[in-house]
Design a protein around this motif. Structure first.
Motif, mmCIF file in Angstrom:
data_model
loop_
_atom_site.group_PDB
_atom_site.id
_atom_site.type_symbol
_atom_site.label_atom_id
_atom_site.label_comp_id
_atom_site.label_asym_id
_atom_site.label_seq_id
_atom_site.Cartn_x
_atom_site.Cartn_y
_atom_site.Cartn_z
ATOM 1 N N GLY A 80 0.806 -1.208 0.000
ATOM 2 C CA GLY A 80 0.000 0.000 0.000
ATOM 3 C C GLY A 80 0.836 1.253 0.000
ATOM 4 N N THR A 81 0.279 2.279 0.568
ATOM 5 C CA THR A 81 0.929 3.583 0.629
ATOM 6 C C THR A 81 1.803 3.663 1.875
ATOM 7 N N PRO A 82 3.125 3.771 1.704
ATOM 8 C CA PRO A 82 3.996 3.909 2.881
ATOM 9 C C PRO A 82 3.968 5.353 3.384
ATOM 10 N N LEU A 83 3.978 5.493 4.689
ATOM 11 C CA LEU A 83 3.931 6.807 5.334
ATOM 12 C C LEU A 83 4.951 6.872 6.465
ATOM 13 N N ARG A 84 5.440 8.094 6.698
ATOM 14 C CA ARG A 84 6.334 8.323 7.845
ATOM 15 C C ARG A 84 5.478 8.818 9.006
ATOM 16 N N ILE A 85 5.873 8.434 10.201
ATOM 17 C CA ILE A 85 5.130 8.857 11.383
ATOM 18 C C ILE A 85 6.092 9.186 12.515
ATOM 19 N N SER A 86 5.729 10.193 13.274
ATOM 20 C CA SER A 86 6.397 10.428 14.551
ATOM 21 C C SER A 86 5.333 10.870 15.531
ATOM 22 N N MET A 87 5.438 10.365 16.726
ATOM 23 C CA MET A 87 4.502 10.764 17.766
ATOM 24 C C MET A 87 5.219 10.794 19.107
ATOM 25 N N ALA A 88 4.832 11.766 19.889
ATOM 26 C CA ALA A 88 5.317 11.858 21.263
ATOM 27 C C ALA A 88 4.161 11.467 22.164
ATOM 28 N N LEU A 89 4.453 10.623 23.137
ATOM 29 C CA LEU A 89 3.436 10.168 24.082
ATOM 30 C C LEU A 89 3.818 10.610 25.482
ATOM 31 N N SER A 90 2.798 10.927 26.253
ATOM 32 C CA SER A 90 3.006 11.359 27.629
ATOM 33 C C SER A 90 2.053 10.579 28.532
ATOM 34 N N LEU A 91 2.554 10.178 29.678
ATOM 35 C CA LEU A 91 1.727 9.469 30.650
ATOM 36 C C LEU A 91 0.907 10.507 31.411
ATOM 37 N N GLN A 92 -0.413 10.450 31.247
ATOM 38 C CA GLN A 92 -1.322 11.427 31.865
ATOM 39 C C GLN A 92 -2.357 10.682 32.696
ATOM 40 N N ASP A 93 -2.303 10.878 33.994
ATOM 41 C CA ASP A 93 -3.216 10.198 34.917
ATOM 42 C C ASP A 93 -3.216 8.688 34.695
ATOM 43 N N GLY A 94 -2.026 8.132 34.482
ATOM 44 C CA GLY A 94 -1.870 6.694 34.336
ATOM 45 C C GLY A 94 -2.186 6.149 32.946
ATOM 46 N N VAL A 95 -2.488 7.024 31.976
ATOM 47 C CA VAL A 95 -2.838 6.598 30.623
ATOM 48 C C VAL A 95 -1.887 7.277 29.640
ATOM 49 N N TRP A 96 -1.319 6.489 28.718
ATOM 50 C CA TRP A 96 -0.462 7.058 27.687
ATOM 51 C C TRP A 96 -1.316 7.756 26.639
ATOM 52 N N LYS A 97 -1.007 9.024 26.368
ATOM 53 C CA LYS A 97 -1.730 9.828 25.385
ATOM 54 C C LYS A 97 -0.743 10.396 24.368
ATOM 55 N N ILE A 98 -1.205 10.512 23.140
ATOM 56 C CA ILE A 98 -0.395 11.142 22.101
ATOM 57 C C ILE A 98 -0.489 12.654 22.307
ATOM 58 N N VAL A 99 0.661 13.316 22.472
ATOM 59 C CA VAL A 99 0.677 14.761 22.673
ATOM 60 C C VAL A 99 1.202 15.496 21.442
ATOM 61 N N GLN A 100 1.887 14.771 20.577
ATOM 62 C CA GLN A 100 2.379 15.343 19.316
ATOM 63 C C GLN A 100 2.335 14.248 18.282
ATOM 64 N N PHE A 101 1.873 14.607 17.068
ATOM 65 C CA PHE A 101 1.713 13.637 16.001
ATOM 66 C C PHE A 101 2.078 14.298 14.690
#
Length: 153
Positions: A124-145
């Protein structure tokens, strides 16, 4: 009592393998990878809510087709809203290769490649990705994508 050298090294390895620091690093890496896997699964299943729920409320977001930087979950929802018109499984989102870097106990980066493969095709279509994750109240959330096409493809 003197331990044979092999026994000593075996005990040393077991002690380090069981330490909280080593276990914490592995756990955070696995949890971050789970977020990436959840993103890919939600994308494959056309699950807009599943995708949006992975992001923190104040995330910053550059989608492949974003004309402007998105800085809230409403904008992220709008970006992915077209997925809801696609039958689940019509396209498979899968990781190709990626790296995970732990910055701190509550901050992790993921960078690499993924692809969107239409049903019935092998590639298929290859894509580049970068994401920053932060632990917030015990749950990992994406903060930058950031997602982008590969130049020349």
């Amino acid at each position: 009592m003197k331990l044979p050298i092999n026994t000593f090294f075996t005990l040393l390895v077991i002690a380090f393998a069981g330490s909280s620091t080593a276990q914490g690093v592995d756990d955070r890496t696995l949890q971050a990878e789970d977020v990436f896997d959840s993103f890919l699964s939600a994308f494959t299943n056309s699950d807009v809510d599943g995708i949006v729920n992975l992001f923190s409320e104040d995330a910053i977001f550059w989608g492949t087709g974003s004309a402007e930087l998105v800085e809230d979950t409403a904008g992220i929802r709008l970006y992915f809203s077209g997925l809801s018109k696609r039958p689940p499984g019509q396209a498979l989102a899968r990781a190709q290769n990626f790296s995970i870097m732990e910055l701190s106990n509550d901050s992790v980066l993921i960078s690499g490649m993924w692809e969107v493969v239409p049903r019935g095709q092998k590639t298929g279509t290859p894509l580049r990705i970068s994401m920053a994750l932060s632990l917030q109240d015990g749950v990992w959330k994406i903060v930058q994508f950031h997602n982008s096409a590969i130049p020349g493809s």
